[in-house]
Design a protein around this motif. Structure first.
Motif, short mmCIF file in Angstrom:
data_model
loop_
_atom_site.label_atom_id
_atom_site.label_comp_id
_atom_site.label_asym_id
_atom_site.label_seq_id
_atom_site.Cartn_x
_atom_site.Cartn_y
_atom_site.Cartn_z
N GLU A 147 69.65 -82.21 46.04
CA GLU A 147 68.38 -82.18 45.33
C GLU A 147 67.36 -82.96 46.14
O GLU A 147 67.27 -84.18 46.07
CB GLU A 147 68.55 -82.76 43.92
N GLY A 148 66.59 -82.23 46.95
CA GLY A 148 65.65 -82.87 47.84
C GLY A 148 66.31 -83.45 49.07
O GLY A 148 65.71 -84.27 49.78
N GLU A 149 67.55 -83.03 49.34
CA GLU A 149 68.29 -83.52 50.51
C GLU A 149 69.05 -82.38 51.16
O GLU A 149 69.38 -81.38 50.52
CB GLU A 149 69.29 -84.61 50.09
N TYR A 150 69.34 -82.57 52.44
CA TYR A 150 70.08 -81.57 53.20
C TYR A 150 70.86 -82.28 54.29
O TYR A 150 70.39 -83.27 54.88
CB TYR A 150 69.10 -80.59 53.84
N HIS A 174 56.16 -69.13 58.86
CA HIS A 174 56.54 -68.62 57.54
C HIS A 174 58.00 -68.94 57.24
O HIS A 174 58.34 -69.42 56.15
CB HIS A 174 56.30 -67.11 57.48
N THR A 175 58.87 -68.69 58.22
CA THR A 175 60.30 -68.98 58.04
C THR A 175 60.53 -70.47 57.89
O THR A 175 61.30 -70.92 57.03
CB THR A 175 61.10 -68.45 59.25
N SER A 176 59.85 -71.26 58.70
CA SER A 176 60.01 -72.71 58.64
C SER A 176 59.55 -73.26 57.29
O SER A 176 60.23 -74.09 56.69
CB SER A 176 59.20 -73.36 59.77
N ASP A 177 58.41 -72.79 56.80
CA ASP A 177 57.89 -73.27 55.52
C ASP A 177 58.83 -72.91 54.38
O ASP A 177 59.01 -73.70 53.44
CB ASP A 177 56.51 -72.68 55.25
N PHE A 178 59.42 -71.71 54.45
CA PHE A 178 60.37 -71.33 53.41
C PHE A 178 61.59 -72.27 53.42
O PHE A 178 62.07 -72.70 52.36
CB PHE A 178 60.84 -69.89 53.62
N LEU A 179 62.06 -72.61 54.62
CA LEU A 179 63.23 -73.49 54.71
C LEU A 179 62.89 -74.91 54.25
O LEU A 179 63.73 -75.59 53.66
CB LEU A 179 63.77 -73.49 56.14
N ILE A 180 61.67 -75.37 54.51
CA ILE A 180 61.23 -76.67 54.00
C ILE A 180 61.26 -76.65 52.47
O ILE A 180 61.73 -77.59 51.83
CB ILE A 180 59.82 -77.01 54.50
N TRP A 181 60.74 -75.58 51.89
CA TRP A 181 60.76 -75.46 50.44
C TRP A 181 62.20 -75.44 49.91
O TRP A 181 62.52 -76.10 48.92
CB TRP A 181 60.04 -74.18 50.03
N LEU A 182 63.07 -74.71 50.59
CA LEU A 182 64.46 -74.59 50.17
C LEU A 182 65.15 -75.95 50.19
O LEU A 182 65.88 -76.31 49.25
CB LEU A 182 65.20 -73.62 51.09
N VAL A 183 64.91 -76.72 51.25
CA VAL A 183 65.52 -78.05 51.37
C VAL A 183 64.93 -79.02 50.35
O VAL A 183 65.63 -79.86 49.79
CB VAL A 183 65.33 -78.61 52.79
N GLY A 184 63.61 -78.89 50.10
CA GLY A 184 62.91 -79.88 49.29
C GLY A 184 63.05 -79.72 47.79
O GLY A 184 62.51 -80.53 47.04
N ILE A 185 63.76 -78.69 47.31
CA ILE A 185 63.92 -78.51 45.87
C ILE A 185 64.60 -79.73 45.26
O ILE A 185 65.70 -80.11 45.65
CB ILE A 185 64.75 -77.25 45.57
N GLN A 186 63.94 -80.35 44.28
CA GLN A 186 64.48 -81.56 43.67
C GLN A 186 64.87 -81.38 42.21
O GLN A 186 65.70 -82.14 41.70
CB GLN A 186 63.45 -82.70 43.78
N PRO A 208 66.89 -80.38 39.19
CA PRO A 208 68.31 -80.00 39.11
C PRO A 208 68.55 -78.53 38.78
O PRO A 208 69.44 -77.90 39.36
CB PRO A 208 68.85 -80.91 38.01
N ALA A 209 67.76 -77.98 37.84
CA ALA A 209 67.97 -76.59 37.45
C ALA A 209 67.65 -75.64 38.61
O ALA A 209 68.39 -74.68 38.88
CB ALA A 209 67.10 -76.25 36.23
N MET A 210 66.55 -75.90 39.32
CA MET A 210 66.20 -75.06 40.46
C MET A 210 67.21 -75.21 41.59
O MET A 210 67.55 -74.23 42.26
CB MET A 210 64.80 -75.41 40.96
N ALA A 211 67.70 -76.43 41.80
CA ALA A 211 68.72 -76.64 42.83
C ALA A 211 69.99 -75.88 42.47
O ALA A 211 70.65 -75.31 43.36
CB ALA A 211 69.02 -78.13 42.97
N PHE A 212 70.34 -75.84 41.19
CA PHE A 212 71.53 -75.11 40.75
C PHE A 212 71.36 -73.61 41.03
O PHE A 212 72.29 -72.95 41.52
CB PHE A 212 71.78 -75.34 39.26
N VAL A 213 70.17 -73.08 40.72
CA VAL A 213 69.91 -71.65 40.98
C VAL A 213 70.00 -71.37 42.47
O VAL A 213 70.62 -70.39 42.90
CB VAL A 213 68.53 -71.26 40.42
#
Length: 244
Positions: free
Chosen positions: A61-64, A200-212, A214-219
């Protein structure tokens, strides 16, 4: 004028001096330089576990945590976390911070955290980005991260610098010294859309990593387990297939 005080004249100056480019600062100040919201720590460790034989991406959650084994038996580990820009990285607290921040990760991560001994051997850097409307002014041009740095989540920064250099050289071959700026304009026209695709790809991956949340991280975690690998790699395969 060089740092040792000597002077000379040139038809063109190329700034290929990285994300913290001094030449870019002289041309454009701090324009286009932004913080992504992520900080990274990278370590290279001797590692012999047989179950780490290919790259692995671990999301929290906000970590990778990224694990990248090398042929010589070492393991490159990249930690990424959402961190406010105002929070400093203190070398004397670096290892303790990593152990606390990534304590919820399992598998091989606890062993890796325990093996960290020397904070000076852990590279730390804020994940900054650069986005400029133009990459040249007069007869001074930027390439690579100096011109258009994206986050290392896409792992394409070095490749983009090499492509830039190749295209810039091609454009310069088509003009004489009196028309250098025409070549610089052609270089930008050819490279802009390519870089935007990478961004575009980089920004999407930043968003993916930055999800904090819990429900969104689970999805996210559930979806990534269900999607076939070829679908997850689709964007990267398209990027690699494009000719500059």
């Amino acid at each position: 004028t060089f740092s040792d005080g000597t002077q000379d004249e040139f038809d063109l100056v190329v700034g290929a001096d990285g994300i913290h480019s001094h030449i870019r600062t002289l041309l454009f100040g701090n324009e286009g330089f932004t913080y992504s919201g992520l900080r990274m720590w990278i370590s290279m460790l001797p590692y012999g576990r047989a179950d780490v034989f290919e790259p692995n991406d671990l999301f929290g959650e906000g970590e990778y945590v990224g694990l990248f084994p090398t042929r010589d038996g070492r393991l490159e580990t990249m930690f990424l976390a959402s961190v406010p820009k105002s929070k400093p990285d203190l070398p004397e607290q670096r290892i303790a911070y990593l152990k606390e921040r990534f304590r919820d990760f399992t598998w091989v991560v606890p062993d890796i955290l325990q093996s960290l001994q020397d904070p000076a051997k852990i590279f730390c850097e804020d994940v900054d980005q650069v986005s400029l409307d133009t990459w040249y002014h007069g007869r001074i041009v930027l390439l690579g991260d100096a011109a258009h740095a994206v986050s290392p989540t896409a792992a394409m920064g070095g490749a983009m610098a090499l492509e830039d250099a190749h295209v810039l050289a091609e454009e310069l071959r088509q003009v004489d010294a009196a028309h250098v700026e025409r070549a610089l304009a052609g270089y930008m026209v050819r490279r802009k859309s390519r870089i935007e695709e990478i961004r575009h790809t980089s920004d999407f991956l930043i968003w993916l990593v930055g999800i904090q949340h819990p429900a969104m991280a689970f999805v996210r975690n559930t979806v990534m387990h269900l999607l076939p690998s070829h679908f997850l790699l689709k964007d990267m395969e398209e990027i690699l297939a494009i000719q500059a």
